[in-house]
Design a protein around this motif. Sequence first.
Motif, short mmCIF file in Angstrom:
data_model
loop_
_atom_site.label_atom_id
_atom_site.label_comp_id
_atom_site.label_asym_id
_atom_site.label_seq_id
_atom_site.Cartn_x
_atom_site.Cartn_y
_atom_site.Cartn_z
N PHE A 37 -6.84 0.73 18.15
CA PHE A 37 -7.66 1.45 17.18
C PHE A 37 -8.99 0.72 16.95
CE2 PHE A 37 -8.70 1.89 12.56
CZ PHE A 37 -9.07 3.22 12.56
N CYS A 38 -8.91 -0.58 16.77
CA CYS A 38 -10.13 -1.37 16.53
C CYS A 38 -11.02 -1.37 17.77
CB CYS A 38 -9.76 -2.78 16.11
SG CYS A 38 -8.98 -2.79 14.49
N THR A 39 -10.42 -1.42 18.94
CA THR A 39 -11.20 -1.35 20.18
C THR A 39 -11.94 -0.03 20.27
OG1 THR A 39 -9.63 -2.82 21.30
CG2 THR A 39 -11.03 -1.46 22.71
N VAL A 40 -11.26 1.06 19.93
CA VAL A 40 -11.90 2.38 19.96
C VAL A 40 -13.04 2.44 18.94
CG1 VAL A 40 -11.55 4.85 19.45
CG2 VAL A 40 -9.89 3.60 20.86
N LEU A 41 -12.81 1.96 17.72
CA LEU A 41 -13.87 2.00 16.70
C LEU A 41 -15.09 1.21 17.15
CD1 LEU A 41 -11.88 1.54 13.36
CD2 LEU A 41 -12.91 3.65 14.26
N GLU A 42 -14.88 0.02 17.69
CA GLU A 42 -16.00 -0.80 18.15
C GLU A 42 -16.73 -0.15 19.32
OE1 GLU A 42 -14.63 -4.81 18.79
OE2 GLU A 42 -13.87 -4.94 16.73
N ALA A 43 -15.99 0.52 20.20
CA ALA A 43 -16.61 1.20 21.34
C ALA A 43 -17.45 2.39 20.89
CB ALA A 43 -15.53 1.64 22.33
N MET A 44 -17.14 2.96 19.73
CA MET A 44 -17.89 4.11 19.22
C MET A 44 -19.18 3.69 18.50
SD MET A 44 -14.76 6.55 17.89
CE MET A 44 -15.79 7.40 16.73
N MET A 45 -19.30 2.41 18.16
CA MET A 45 -20.47 1.95 17.41
C MET A 45 -21.71 1.93 18.29
SD MET A 45 -18.96 -1.32 15.36
CE MET A 45 -17.42 -1.21 14.50
N ASP A 46 -22.83 2.37 17.72
CA ASP A 46 -24.12 2.20 18.39
C ASP A 46 -24.39 0.70 18.49
OD1 ASP A 46 -24.56 4.95 18.59
OD2 ASP A 46 -25.68 5.04 16.70
N PRO A 47 -25.10 0.26 19.53
CA PRO A 47 -25.31 -1.19 19.74
C PRO A 47 -25.88 -1.92 18.52
CG PRO A 47 -26.03 0.03 21.67
CD PRO A 47 -25.67 1.05 20.62
N GLU A 48 -26.86 -1.34 17.84
CA GLU A 48 -27.46 -2.03 16.70
C GLU A 48 -26.48 -2.10 15.52
OE1 GLU A 48 -28.71 2.27 16.38
OE2 GLU A 48 -28.66 0.79 17.98
N LEU A 49 -25.64 -1.08 15.38
CA LEU A 49 -24.64 -1.12 14.31
C LEU A 49 -23.52 -2.09 14.65
CD1 LEU A 49 -24.42 2.66 13.39
CD2 LEU A 49 -25.75 0.86 12.30
N LYS A 50 -23.19 -2.19 15.92
CA LYS A 50 -22.18 -3.16 16.34
C LYS A 50 -22.70 -4.57 16.05
CE LYS A 50 -18.92 -4.34 19.87
NZ LYS A 50 -18.33 -4.03 21.15
N GLU A 51 -23.99 -4.77 16.23
CA GLU A 51 -24.59 -6.08 15.91
C GLU A 51 -24.45 -6.39 14.43
OE1 GLU A 51 -29.01 -8.05 16.01
OE2 GLU A 51 -28.43 -6.77 17.70
N HIS A 52 -24.71 -5.40 13.57
CA HIS A 52 -24.52 -5.58 12.12
C HIS A 52 -23.07 -5.92 11.82
CE1 HIS A 52 -28.37 -4.53 10.32
NE2 HIS A 52 -28.46 -3.52 11.13
N TYR A 53 -22.15 -5.18 12.44
CA TYR A 53 -20.72 -5.40 12.25
C TYR A 53 -20.33 -6.82 12.67
CZ TYR A 53 -15.74 -5.04 13.48
OH TYR A 53 -14.40 -5.26 13.61
N GLU A 54 -20.79 -7.25 13.83
CA GLU A 54 -20.43 -8.58 14.32
C GLU A 54 -21.06 -9.66 13.45
OE1 GLU A 54 -21.51 -8.26 18.45
OE2 GLU A 54 -19.53 -7.44 18.97
N ASN A 55 -22.26 -9.44 12.95
CA ASN A 55 -22.86 -10.41 12.03
C ASN A 55 -22.05 -10.51 10.75
OD1 ASN A 55 -24.97 -11.07 13.76
ND2 ASN A 55 -26.35 -9.54 12.88
N LEU A 56 -21.60 -9.38 10.25
CA LEU A 56 -20.83 -9.34 9.02
C LEU A 56 -19.46 -10.02 9.18
CD1 LEU A 56 -21.11 -8.13 6.12
CD2 LEU A 56 -19.81 -6.20 6.97
N THR A 57 -18.84 -9.81 10.33
CA THR A 57 -17.49 -10.34 10.56
C THR A 57 -17.52 -11.70 11.23
OG1 THR A 57 -17.29 -9.25 12.72
CG2 THR A 57 -16.51 -8.02 10.76
N GLY A 58 -18.70 -12.23 11.48
CA GLY A 58 -18.80 -13.52 12.17
C GLY A 58 -18.35 -13.42 13.62
N GLY A 59 -18.43 -12.23 14.17
CA GLY A 59 -18.03 -12.02 15.56
C GLY A 59 -16.54 -11.95 15.78
#
Length: 170
Positions: A145-167
Motif C-alpha cells: 500500500f505504501c509503495t503504491v501511494l509513493e508511486a502515485m506522488m508527483d516528484p515534487e510532492l514526493k520530495e516534500h514527503y521524504e523531507n517530512l519523514t526524513g526519507g
Amino acid sequence: MVQGQSRSENTRGMLFLTDEQLRKGIEAMFFAYRGFTADPDRILTEKSYGRAHHRALHFIHRSPGTTVNKLLATLGVTKQSLNRVLRTLIEDGLVLNKIGTRDKRQRHLSLTEAGIDLERALSNAQSDRMRAAYRKAGADAVHGFCTVLEAMMDPELKEHYENLTGGEHI
C-alpha cells in the motif's frame, strides 16, 4: 477472481490491471478517503473548521517553526486561502505566528498547547483507523500500500514527503 483464491492471490504477479480493476481501485480510494476523514471531520465541525484547518495544524505540528512559505509549498494552496485559515487558527489561539529573527519578512508558525491538543485529537482519530486497517491487512499489504501511494506522488510532492519523514518509509 478464481474460486478459492483470495484477492491478493488472484492479483499477485499481475503486471497490469484491467480498466474495470483500476476503476474499482479508484472507487476504493474514494470510499477509504471518506472513512479516513470522517472522524476528524466530526471534530472539526464542532469547531466550525474544515479540512484545510486540519492540514495546516498537521503540518505545523510536524515542523514547528515552519515558515508560511514552506507551509504554502507543502499544502499547495493559494496564499489567500492559507491566510484565511491561519488567521482563524491564530485568532482562536491554536497557532503562534512569530516574526523571524534573521529575516523580519518571514513568519514562523508553531502550535499552542490548545493547538497541540486539537491536532492530537485529529491525528489519533486517523491513527486509530489506520492502525486497525494495517493490522487487518498485514505487513506485506501495508508495504505494498505504501509503495503504491509513493508511486502515485508527483516528484515534487514526493520530495516534500521524504523531507517530512526524513526519507524513512513505513
